[in-house]
Design a protein around this motif. Structure first.
Motif, PDB file in Angstrom:
ATOM      1  N   GLU A  20       0.829  -1.206   0.000  1.00  0.00           N
ATOM      2  CA  GLU A  20       0.000   0.000   0.000  1.00  0.00           C
ATOM      3  C   GLU A  20       0.864   1.257   0.000  1.00  0.00           C
ATOM      4  O   GLU A  20       0.517   2.277  -0.638  1.00  0.00           O
ATOM      5  N   THR A  21       2.012   1.218   0.675  1.00  0.00           N
ATOM      6  CA  THR A  21       2.923   2.369   0.710  1.00  0.00           C
ATOM      7  C   THR A  21       3.431   2.676  -0.687  1.00  0.00           C
ATOM      8  O   THR A  21       3.449   3.838  -1.138  1.00  0.00           O
ATOM      9  N   LEU A  22       3.872   1.618  -1.401  1.00  0.00           N
ATOM     10  CA  LEU A  22       4.359   1.821  -2.766  1.00  0.00           C
ATOM     11  C   LEU A  22       3.247   2.313  -3.687  1.00  0.00           C
ATOM     12  O   LEU A  22       3.484   3.127  -4.584  1.00  0.00           O
ATOM     13  N   ARG A  23       2.041   1.822  -3.485  1.00  0.00           N
ATOM     14  CA  ARG A  23       0.918   2.274  -4.320  1.00  0.00           C
ATOM     15  C   ARG A  23       0.648   3.754  -4.113  1.00  0.00           C
ATOM     16  O   ARG A  23       0.373   4.493  -5.063  1.00  0.00           O
ATOM     17  N   GLN A  24       0.719   4.205  -2.855  1.00  0.00           N
ATOM     18  CA  GLN A  24       0.499   5.619  -2.549  1.00  0.00           C
ATOM     19  C   GLN A  24       1.587   6.503  -3.149  1.00  0.00           C
ATOM     20  O   GLN A  24       1.364   7.697  -3.405  1.00  0.00           O
ATOM     21  N   LEU A  25       2.787   5.939  -3.363  1.00  0.00           N
ATOM     22  CA  LEU A  25       3.891   6.700  -3.952  1.00  0.00           C
ATOM     23  C   LEU A  25       3.863   6.684  -5.474  1.00  0.00           C
ATOM     24  O   LEU A  25       4.781   7.192  -6.128  1.00  0.00           O
ATOM     25  N   GLY A  26       2.839   6.064  -6.060  1.00  0.00           N
ATOM     26  CA  GLY A  26       2.664   6.087  -7.497  1.00  0.00           C
ATOM     27  C   GLY A  26       3.292   4.932  -8.229  1.00  0.00           C
ATOM     28  O   GLY A  26       3.343   4.932  -9.470  1.00  0.00           O
ATOM     29  N   ILE A  27       3.805   3.924  -7.514  1.00  0.00           N
ATOM     30  CA  ILE A  27       4.382   2.751  -8.161  1.00  0.00           C
ATOM     31  C   ILE A  27       3.239   1.926  -8.752  1.00  0.00           C
ATOM     32  O   ILE A  27       2.217   1.706  -8.083  1.00  0.00           O
ATOM     33  N   PRO A  28       3.355   1.441  -9.989  1.00  0.00           N
ATOM     34  CA  PRO A  28       2.270   0.667 -10.613  1.00  0.00           C
ATOM     35  C   PRO A  28       1.887  -0.562  -9.772  1.00  0.00           C
ATOM     36  O   PRO A  28       2.754  -1.212  -9.170  1.00  0.00           O
ATOM     37  N   VAL A  29       0.594  -0.887  -9.794  1.00  0.00           N
ATOM     38  CA  VAL A  29       0.076  -2.009  -9.003  1.00  0.00           C
ATOM     39  C   VAL A  29       0.692  -3.332  -9.462  1.00  0.00           C
ATOM     40  O   VAL A  29       1.023  -4.199  -8.645  1.00  0.00           O
ATOM     41  N   GLU A  30       0.859  -3.512 -10.793  1.00  0.00           N
ATOM     42  CA  GLU A  30       1.421  -4.760 -11.287  1.00  0.00           C
ATOM     43  C   GLU A  30       2.828  -4.984 -10.762  1.00  0.00           C
ATOM     44  O   GLU A  30       3.218  -6.110 -10.400  1.00  0.00           O
ATOM     45  N   ARG A  31       3.603  -3.887 -10.662  1.00  0.00           N
ATOM     46  CA  ARG A  31       4.979  -3.980 -10.190  1.00  0.00           C
ATOM     47  C   ARG A  31       5.037  -4.345  -8.712  1.00  0.00           C
ATOM     48  O   ARG A  31       5.816  -5.204  -8.287  1.00  0.00           O
ATOM     49  N   THR A  32       4.190  -3.690  -7.902  1.00  0.00           N
ATOM     50  CA  THR A  32       4.184  -3.982  -6.468  1.00  0.00           C
ATOM     51  C   THR A  32       3.655  -5.383  -6.186  1.00  0.00           C
ATOM     52  O   THR A  32       4.154  -6.083  -5.297  1.00  0.00           O
ATOM     53  N   SER A  33       2.640  -5.813  -6.948  1.00  0.00           N
ATOM     54  CA  SER A  33       2.078  -7.154  -6.746  1.00  0.00           C
ATOM     55  C   SER A  33       3.108  -8.217  -7.085  1.00  0.00           C
ATOM     56  O   SER A  33       3.205  -9.245  -6.398  1.00  0.00           O
ATOM     57  N   ARG A  34       3.894  -7.964  -8.169  1.00  0.00           N
ATOM     58  CA  ARG A  34       4.928  -8.933  -8.541  1.00  0.00           C
ATOM     59  C   ARG A  34       6.008  -9.027  -7.467  1.00  0.00           C
ATOM     60  O   ARG A  34       6.484 -10.113  -7.136  1.00  0.00           O
ATOM     61  N   LYS A  35       6.369  -7.878  -6.901  1.00  0.00           N
ATOM     62  CA  LYS A  35       7.381  -7.865  -5.844  1.00  0.00           C
ATOM     63  C   LYS A  35       6.891  -8.599  -4.600  1.00  0.00           C
ATOM     64  O   LYS A  35       7.621  -9.405  -3.991  1.00  0.00           O
ATOM     65  N   VAL A  36       5.631  -8.356  -4.227  1.00  0.00           N
ATOM     66  CA  VAL A  36       5.048  -9.029  -3.059  1.00  0.00           C
ATOM     67  C   VAL A  36       4.987 -10.528  -3.283  1.00  0.00           C
ATOM     68  O   VAL A  36       5.277 -11.332  -2.380  1.00  0.00           O
ATOM     69  N   LYS A  37       4.643 -10.942  -4.497  1.00  0.00           N
ATOM     70  CA  LYS A  37       4.567 -12.371  -4.808  1.00  0.00           C
ATOM     71  C   LYS A  37       5.936 -13.031  -4.687  1.00  0.00           C
ATOM     72  O   LYS A  37       6.062 -14.134  -4.158  1.00  0.00           O
ATOM     73  N   GLU A  38       6.985 -12.341  -5.178  1.00  0.00           N
ATOM     74  CA  GLU A  38       8.333 -12.896  -5.080  1.00  0.00           C
ATOM     75  C   GLU A  38       8.772 -13.070  -3.626  1.00  0.00           C
ATOM     76  O   GLU A  38       9.356 -14.097  -3.250  1.00  0.00           O
ATOM     77  N   ILE A  39       8.495 -12.055  -2.811  1.00  0.00           N
ATOM     78  CA  ILE A  39       8.884 -12.119  -1.397  1.00  0.00           C
ATOM     79  C   ILE A  39       8.107 -13.229  -0.679  1.00  0.00           C
ATOM     80  O   ILE A  39       8.670 -13.990   0.118  1.00  0.00           O
ATOM     81  N   ARG A  40       6.819 -13.331  -0.968  1.00  0.00           N
ATOM     82  CA  ARG A  40       5.993 -14.348  -0.306  1.00  0.00           C
ATOM     83  C   ARG A  40       6.440 -15.756  -0.691  1.00  0.00           C
ATOM     84  O   ARG A  40       6.528 -16.637   0.159  1.00  0.00           O
ATOM     85  N   GLU A  41       6.716 -15.982  -1.980  1.00  0.00           N
ATOM     86  CA  GLU A  41       7.141 -17.310  -2.416  1.00  0.00           C
ATOM     87  C   GLU A  41       8.505 -17.678  -1.832  1.00  0.00           C
ATOM     88  O   GLU A  41       8.752 -18.828  -1.482  1.00  0.00           O
ATOM     89  N   ALA A  42       9.384 -16.671  -1.715  1.00  0.00           N
ATOM     90  CA  ALA A  42      10.684 -16.939  -1.110  1.00  0.00           C
ATOM     91  C   ALA A  42      10.547 -17.288   0.367  1.00  0.00           C
ATOM     92  O   ALA A  42      11.243 -18.165   0.887  1.00  0.00           O
ATOM     93  N   HIS A  43       9.605 -16.631   1.042  1.00  0.00           N
ATOM     94  CA  HIS A  43       9.421 -16.883   2.482  1.00  0.00           C
ATOM     95  C   HIS A  43       8.813 -18.261   2.730  1.00  0.00           C
ATOM     96  O   HIS A  43       9.226 -18.991   3.641  1.00  0.00           O
TER      97      HIS A  43
END
Length: 580
Positions: A551-574
């Protein structure tokens, strides 16, 4: 040597007597479990050992029957919990069509044997007949469950007759004391006893049905296991006292209490609470029964008792065989059902001792009948095994060439009687998190069953593909009620780590292979919960951190697809990749 051991045991100190009793109980139950026999037989043998050696394992042996009587109260309460009016209505044709003729014909045949063979009078014969007509619910329900035959054709017929017998215990507890009264007033006594019983039952059901549900609703709001258990004990002993003061049996009050609780949502939690008391006290009851068996009498009357044992098994078996065949039951099914109901039962022992205490039978009749009934229980596994072989031979001979054999015949019917819950998800905890999981499952048309200790949530839960069971998820009875044995997955949503620590081993004992997803406060619990049996652990702090970062990245104007991909990578690694 034996006399020296006996002399030592009779002088054993009271402090060590309890230890010796526990040692004998542990060894006895362990041995019976190893050979797949009911643990009840171990307690009976301990009682026989006490009576034979004269060892004083418990101070005040005269008090043992009074203490053990509470075991019968808990057993009757448990039977009441299993008594379901809708189930009885569904099985009414088998219950009445098989159970009533079996009870009547067995009691009538025993009446003539005792009346003519022992010159005891028809009242004594009828009392013994009621006792002999009973079969062992404890033994047969256990054996059928272990063999997965509860839903087979012979299993359903056996359980229908046992259900009728369990219901017949209640009027039998009224009839036997009435039989001991003056014969000229017997009709009046029976009529007044039955009328009193009906009136008491009506009042207790009418008043109790409202009060019991209200009482447990109030108690459950405090979430105190201690208070809940004390309430259960109050209900068992309180209703037993009411029926005893009304001139009826105290066991009847316990039975009524069980029926009242069975109609509430608290049934499974109550059943879990009373099990330790029931099993221990019922074990003590069977010890006291074994103590009443006089082995010297058995050996001195071995021929008569052996003939009586053969007459009991063959006579009861023949009655059941004729009744089931009259109901158009195939021979193999009828033979299996007959062998399972040919043995005596624990309630028969209760009725027999009741007849003796009321003076209806003398000590000789008690000893001989008790010995015959106990020996039939010991022989139950062997009689059933022999009849099973005979039934399988008949099935093979009756099947057309090229068929799959007798197993196919039973499996097909068993599949039509599958568990109410099948291929579902069990959710432990139905708060906000559990409710969210249920909503996602419902959206995918996946059935679920939740477990929660909040009575209000259970009462208010109305879902098309799910239901909520009241109770604690670490209780085997509650897990069974939620259909754990047929579940696909378990999700533990409780926020309390201590509760999760209790649930994981309990679930693994029932289903070692099932996948379990667990909610945890943070990463520090992951390794511990996995060591206890969790398949995957979801830390709340980690997940909330990911959501906050996204949500922080979204508020800073980062595209949703980019933030969702990053979250998915972190979650799968965890979580080391998606679960397989």
């Amino acid at each position: 040597m034996f006399s020296e051991i006996t002399a030592y045991l009779t002088e054993i100190r009271p402090e060590a007597s309890i230890v010796l009793l526990l040692v004998l109980s542990v060894l006895g139950v362990l041995l019976t479990r190893m050979v797949r026999l009911p643990s009840m037989l171990a307690y009976l043998l301990i009682g026989v050992f006490i009576s034979t050696t004269g060892v004083n394992l418990l101070s005040g042996d005269d008090d043992i029957p009074h203490i053990a009587k509470f075991g019968i109260a808990f057993l009757m309460f448990s039977i009441g919990l299993e008594f379901n009016i809708s189930r009885l209505i569904d099985m009414r044709h088998k219950v009445l069509g098989l159970g009533a003729p079996q009870m009547f014909l067995t009691a009538l045949g025993t009446l003539f044997v005792v009346w003519l063979g022992y010159d005891q009078g028809w009242r004594s014969g009828f009392a013994v007949g009621l006792a002999v007509a009973m079969s062992s619910t404890a033994i047969m329900a256990k054996m059928l469950a272990e063999r997965f035959e509860l839903h087979s054709r012979h299993g359903r017929r056996t359980m229908a007759v046992l259900l009728f017998q369990d219901l017949a215990v209640v009027p039998s507890l009224i009839v036997i004391p009435a039989l001991a009264l003056n014969p000229y007033n017997l009709g009046t006594a029976l009529a007044s006893g039955i009328l009193l019983g009906i009136t008491t039952l009506f009042l207790m059901f009418w008043i109790g049905k409202k009060l019991v549900n209200l009482l447990f609703a109030v108690v459950s709001r405090f979430h105190s296991p201690e208070l809940f258990m004390l309430t259960v004990l109050l209900l068992v002993f309180g209703l037993s006292l009411v029926t005893e003061k009304a001139g009826l049996s105290d066991a009847m009050g316990a039975f009524i209490g069980g029926v009242l609780v069975s109609e509430t949502l608290y049934r499974h939690e109550v059943e879990a609470d009373i099990r330790p008391f029931r099993d221990i006290l019922l074990g003590l009851f069977f010890v006291s029964i074994g103590m009443t068996l006089d082995l010297s009498y058995v050996f001195s009357h071995l021929l008569v008792i052996s003939l009586g044992l053969v007459l009991l098994i063959l006579g009861k078996g023949l009655v059941v065989l004729l009744v089931t065949r009259a109901n158009r039951t195939p021979w193999p099914v009828a033979i299996r059902t007959a062998s399972q109901l040919a043995i005596a039962g624990e309630f028969g022992i209760v009725l027999l001792t009741l007849a003796f205490s009321n003076g209806l039978i003398d000590d000789e009749m008690l000893q001989s009948t008790l010995a015959i009934m106990l020996l039939s229980m010991f022989m139950a596994p062997f009689v059933i095994s022999l009849s099973t072989r005979l039934a399988e031979v008949l099935e093979r001979n009756s099947l057309p060439e090229g068929s799959n054999g007798p197993l196919h015949h039973h499996t097909a019917e068993a599949l039509t009687s599958h568990n109410l819950y099948h291929s579902h998800v069990v959710i432990c905890g139905f708060g906000r998190t559990g409710h969210a999981v249920a909503e996602f499952l419902g959206a995918e048309r996946i059935a679920w069953v939740a477990i929660d200790v909040n009575a209000r949530r259970v009462e208010e839960a109305t879902h098309e593909l799910g239901s909520v069971v009241f109770g604690r998820a670490e209780r085997p009875e509650v897990l069974s009620a939620a259909g754990l044995k047929t579940a696909l997955l378990v999700v533990i949503c409780f926020p309390d780590p201590a509760a999760v620590e209790r649930m994981l081993p309990a679930i693994r004992r029932v289903r070692p292979e099932i996948r379990i997803v667990v909610r945890a406060p943070d990463d520090s619990f992951c390794d511990h919960f996995k060591a206890l049996g969790a398949t995957e652990v979801v830390p709340e702090i980690f997940e909330s951190g990911l959501s906050l970062a996204q949500e922080t990245l979204r508020q800073l104007g980062i595209p949703v697809e980019r933030t969702s991909r990053k979250v998915k990578e972190i979650r799968e690694a965890h979580y080391k990749g998606p679960a397989t």
